[in-house]
Write an enzyme that holds these catalytic residues in place. Structure first.
Site, PDB file in Angstrom:
ATOM      1  N   ARG A  22      -8.791  11.306  -7.071  1.00 24.08           N
ATOM      2  CA  ARG A  22      -9.702  10.485  -6.399  1.00 24.08           C
ATOM      3  C   ARG A  22     -10.958  11.127  -6.052  1.00 24.08           C
ATOM      4  NH1 ARG A  22      -8.812   7.686  -0.690  1.00 24.08           N
ATOM      5  NH2 ARG A  22     -10.846   7.596   0.027  1.00 24.08           N
ATOM      6  N   LYS A  42       1.119  -1.174  -0.020  1.00 21.73           N
ATOM      7  CA  LYS A  42      -0.094   0.119  -0.119  1.00 21.73           C
ATOM      8  C   LYS A  42       0.866   1.284  -0.020  1.00 21.73           C
ATOM      9  CE  LYS A  42      -4.061   2.097   2.200  1.00 21.73           C
ATOM     10  NZ  LYS A  42      -3.856   3.266   2.192  1.00 21.73           N
ATOM     11  N   GLU A  62      -1.265   4.521  -8.049  1.00 13.77           N
ATOM     12  CA  GLU A  62      -0.912   5.693  -6.982  1.00 13.77           C
ATOM     13  C   GLU A  62       0.506   6.193  -7.258  1.00 13.77           C
ATOM     14  OE1 GLU A  62      -3.039   5.672  -4.214  1.00 13.77           O
ATOM     15  OE2 GLU A  62      -1.875   6.680  -2.333  1.00 13.77           O
TER      16      GLU A  62
HETATM   17  P1  AMP Z   1      -7.490   4.631   2.455  1.00 15.31           P
HETATM   18  O1  AMP Z   1      -7.254   6.052   1.753  1.00 15.31           O
HETATM   19  O2  AMP Z   1      -6.640   4.644   3.796  1.00 15.31           O
HETATM   20  O3  AMP Z   1      -8.671   4.369   2.331  1.00 15.31           O
HETATM   21  O4  AMP Z   1      -6.756   3.662   1.581  1.00 15.31           O
HETATM   22  C1  AMP Z   1      -7.042   3.384   0.229  1.00 15.31           C
HETATM   23  C2  AMP Z   1      -6.242   4.073  -0.880  1.00 15.31           C
HETATM   24  O5  AMP Z   1      -4.743   3.450  -0.850  1.00 15.31           O
HETATM   25  C3  AMP Z   1      -6.521   4.073  -2.201  1.00 15.31           C
HETATM   26  O6  AMP Z   1      -7.655   5.028  -2.630  1.00 15.31           O
HETATM   27  C4  AMP Z   1      -5.065   4.288  -2.874  1.00 15.31           C
HETATM   28  O7  AMP Z   1      -5.114   5.633  -3.176  1.00 15.31           O
HETATM   29  C5  AMP Z   1      -4.181   3.863  -1.972  1.00 15.31           C
HETATM   30  N1  AMP Z   1      -3.480   2.568  -2.388  1.00 15.31           N
HETATM   31  C6  AMP Z   1      -1.885   2.448  -2.114  1.00 15.31           C
HETATM   32  N2  AMP Z   1      -1.805   1.296  -2.848  1.00 15.31           N
HETATM   33  C7  AMP Z   1      -2.674   0.659  -3.477  1.00 15.31           C
HETATM   34  C8  AMP Z   1      -2.910  -0.554  -3.860  1.00 15.31           C
HETATM   35  N3  AMP Z   1      -1.976  -1.460  -4.269  1.00 15.31           N
HETATM   36  N4  AMP Z   1      -4.182  -1.070  -4.350  1.00 15.31           N
HETATM   37  C9  AMP Z   1      -5.172  -0.235  -4.103  1.00 15.31           C
HETATM   38  N5  AMP Z   1      -5.021   0.997  -3.484  1.00 15.31           N
HETATM   39  C10 AMP Z   1      -3.998   1.561  -3.169  1.00 15.31           C
END
Ligand code: AMP
Length: 598
Positions: free
Chosen positions: A266, A246, A296
């Site tokens: 986003r 991530k 990302e």
């Molecule tokens: P959050 O913002 O904490 O809800 O986490 C989701 C976000 O993680 C997504 O909107 C992406 O921007 C980010 N992200 C980073 N790496 C990945 C990945 N390998 N797959 C999907 N999302 C990712």
């Protein structure tokens, strides 16, 4: 329809507190509109002129609008300023000053076209031209119309009508039943243009909505990740997963048609100009000439290969720095999904197949700006935990585990993707994104800053409303408090916004617009907050919340943590009692002073 009729309808909505009534009134308005008025009215309901990705907004500052008001009604600037000081709303000032005028015959179309023309003014002399066009429009708009025009010009309508309310109203008006909202929602998730989707519901009905596929140039609403507390919980729920690092950067959706490339954030904004190196790379590296992919974007130091924090990624928002930044700290896009190629709509296709197709769609090389995110298929909790630990070791934020057979869930936070983030010094393993709905002026040292604490809320998509979950008074430097206050003041409103459900009354109410990331020790039941509250049951609150990132301008209020997620987090912490044990304030203070490096 005359502009004053629309303005009257908006005024009616503004005074509507019941959501059921709100939906019915918006539905009635949509039914009354002619086919060509419907789309503009949908945008106007959102205080915009076009969908967010087109960036066609009037968006004038208070100063310019005040000048236009003075000019429209032939009064001095001082008089406008005086009235503004009294009501705090240039829309009301314009309405008062327009009251002495003849009734307006301006139509919705004429007003909308005039606003569009103002939004499209650019180049030298544009400030003067915008002021005079706006003054001319205000002078012809009548009192109610002037209020509407002034508010749309500022991008703040204060109606409390969110996307979800509009979708439900359109289901009722076009399909005869509000329970048909999921049909509209599906179309909106795939093609994030609310005006077009509502129009489609009226003209093509349910079948038309079901047939909506992705279109290059129009962002697909991004799929979001759920959270689970541990590797075991993830495998128990998803089975075998595709685990990926991530990255903590800036989510981008890249669209390509031939040599034309777009990058969408986003929040569905067109951010193409921020990433020139990715635009060039997309033309070079993408095999299909027509495609939509997601990834990302992370800034890295080419000498050390090290990733730089999220905040640095965001400095690219300032246009002047882009060329310099692209050179010094280039961006790398870690692509993680393929949504569409000219040949195929990949949204309904299983994750494993999409990932496979993504690899085939990119010409990758070790230093190329677009890389495919590594992915490993893992079936055992132990192995997933080890993978997670490895990623943390590498300085990443955590992992995202993906269900192998799941389709792409546009616009949804489902269990197809589950994030597991670094354990903070807290019982809650993850931060919460709250929407600010008000602030308190504060006491002592903070009184000098004019802000002492924040009232934060989470989103309830079913009710299209924000319910409070925390009063947050720490985590920011004096400078950060001051700039946050300036930001909040731009959204201040005299009374509780209709889409905010609160028992606490802050010193200043603000429209839900700004999201901040908050870390807390745990979630507790609380009689003061409305999140999760029903009948006589108390609500839920964040215990010892502190801001760790503000503002999260990449997130819209509707992207904030949802009420349901808070309930899930509450249940999860109860299942892991050792982690959820409340700790003393001292421990907490030490634990939060230093946030683990991103
Ligand atoms: P959050 O913002 O904490 O809800 O986490 C989701 C976000 O993680 C997504 O909107 C992406 O921007 C980010 N992200 C980073 N790496 C990945 C990945 N390998 N797959 C999907 N999302 C990712």
């Amino acid at each position: 329809m005359k502009l004053h009729e629309l303005a009257d309808a908006f005024e009616h909505l503004e005074g509507t507190r019941s959501r059921v009534a709100l939906v019915e009134r918006v539905a009635a308005l949509l039914r009354r509109a002619t086919a060509t008025e419907r789309t503009p009215i949908v945008y106007l309901l959102q205080a915009r002129l076009r969908p967010p990705f087109e960036q066609t907004e009037v968006a004038v500052g208070e100063k310019l609008l005040a000048q236009a008001v003075a000019r429209a009604y032939h009064v001095s600037h001082a008089r406008v300023a005086q009235r503004l000081a009294r009501s705090g709303d240039l829309g009301l000032v314009a309405a008062e000053l327009a009251a002495a005028r003849l009734a307006s015959r301006l139509t919705v179309h004429q007003a909308y076209d005039a606003l569009l023309a103002i939004a499209r003014v650019s180049g030298t002399g544009s400030v003067e031209r915008k002021t005079s066009l706006l003054a001319s429009l205000l002078s012809r708009a009548g009192p109610a119309g002037a209020k509407l025009v002034a508010r749309v010009a500022q991008g703040r309508l204060r109606l409390g009508v969110g996307d979800q309310t509009i979708l439900e109203a359109a289901a009722l008006a076009a399909l005869g039943d509000r329970s048909k909202k999921p049909l509209l929602e599906h179309a909106y998730n795939v093609r994030s243009d609310l005006g077009t989707v509502v129009d489609l519901a009226f003209t093509k009905g349910a079948a038309g909505l079901a047939g909506v596929g992705p279109e290059v140039g129009i962002p697909v609403r991004p799929a979001l990740a759920q959270r689970l507390p541990s590797a075991e919980a993830i495998i128990a729920r998803l089975g075998e997963v595709q685990a990926e690092p991530k990255y903590d950067g800036f989510r981008l959706q890249i669209h390509r048609r031939g040599s034309r490339v777009w990058a969408f954030s986003r929040r569905l904004e067109d951010v193409t100009s921020m990433f020139p190196e990715l635009v060039a790379a997309a033309r070079r590296q993408l095999v299909p000439r027509t495609a939509i992919l997601e990834g990302e974007a992370v800034v890295y130091n080419p000498e050390t290969g090290e990733f730089l924090p999220f905040q640095i990624t965001m400095t690219r928002k300032r246009k002047t720095r882009i060329a310099e930044a692209a050179e010094r700290t280039p961006v790398r896009l870690f692509a993680f999904d393929l949504l569409y190629t000219g040949r195929r709509n990949y949204l309904p296709v299983a994750q494993a197949t999409r990932t496979h197709a993504l690899r085939a769609a990119l010409r990758a090389s070790p230093d190329a700006p677009i890389a495919v995110t590594e992915a490993r298929v893992i079936a055992r909790p132990r192995e997933l935990q080890t993978y997670f630990d490895e990623m943390i070791e590498r300085g990443l934020e955590g992992i995202v585990a993906k269900r192998l057979d799941a389709p792409y869930q546009a616009g949804a936070r489902g269990y197809a993707w589950v994030k597991l983030k670094r354990a903070y010094q807290s019982a809650l393993r993850d931060t919460v994104d709250v929407v600010l709905v008000g602030y308190f002026r504060g006491r002592g040292k903070r009184a000098a800053l004019g802000i002492g604490s924040l009232l934060g809320a989470v989103y309830d998509p079913r009710g299209d409303r924000y319910r409070t979950v925390a009063k947050i008074g720490s985590g920011l430097s004096d400078r950060a408090w001051t700039s946050l206050r300036t930001l909040l003041d731009a959204h201040a409103v005299p009374e509780r916004p209709v889409n905010v459900d609160a028992l606490i009354t802050p010193d200043v109410w603000v429209e839900p617009a700004i999201v901040v990331e908050v870390l807390a020790d745990e979630i507790t039941r609380s009689p003061f907050h409305t999140c999760g509250r029903h009948d006589d049951e108390p609500g839920y609150a964040l215990r010892f919340p502190r801001v760790v990132n503000a503002p999260r301008s990449d997130k819209a209020p509707t992207d904030a943590t949802t009420e349901r997620e808070i309930l899930t987090l509450y249940r999860q912490q109860r299942r892991t009692p050792t982690e959820a044990r409340p700790r003393s304030r001292n421990t907490r203070a030490r634990g939060t002073a230093k946030r683990a490096p991103r």
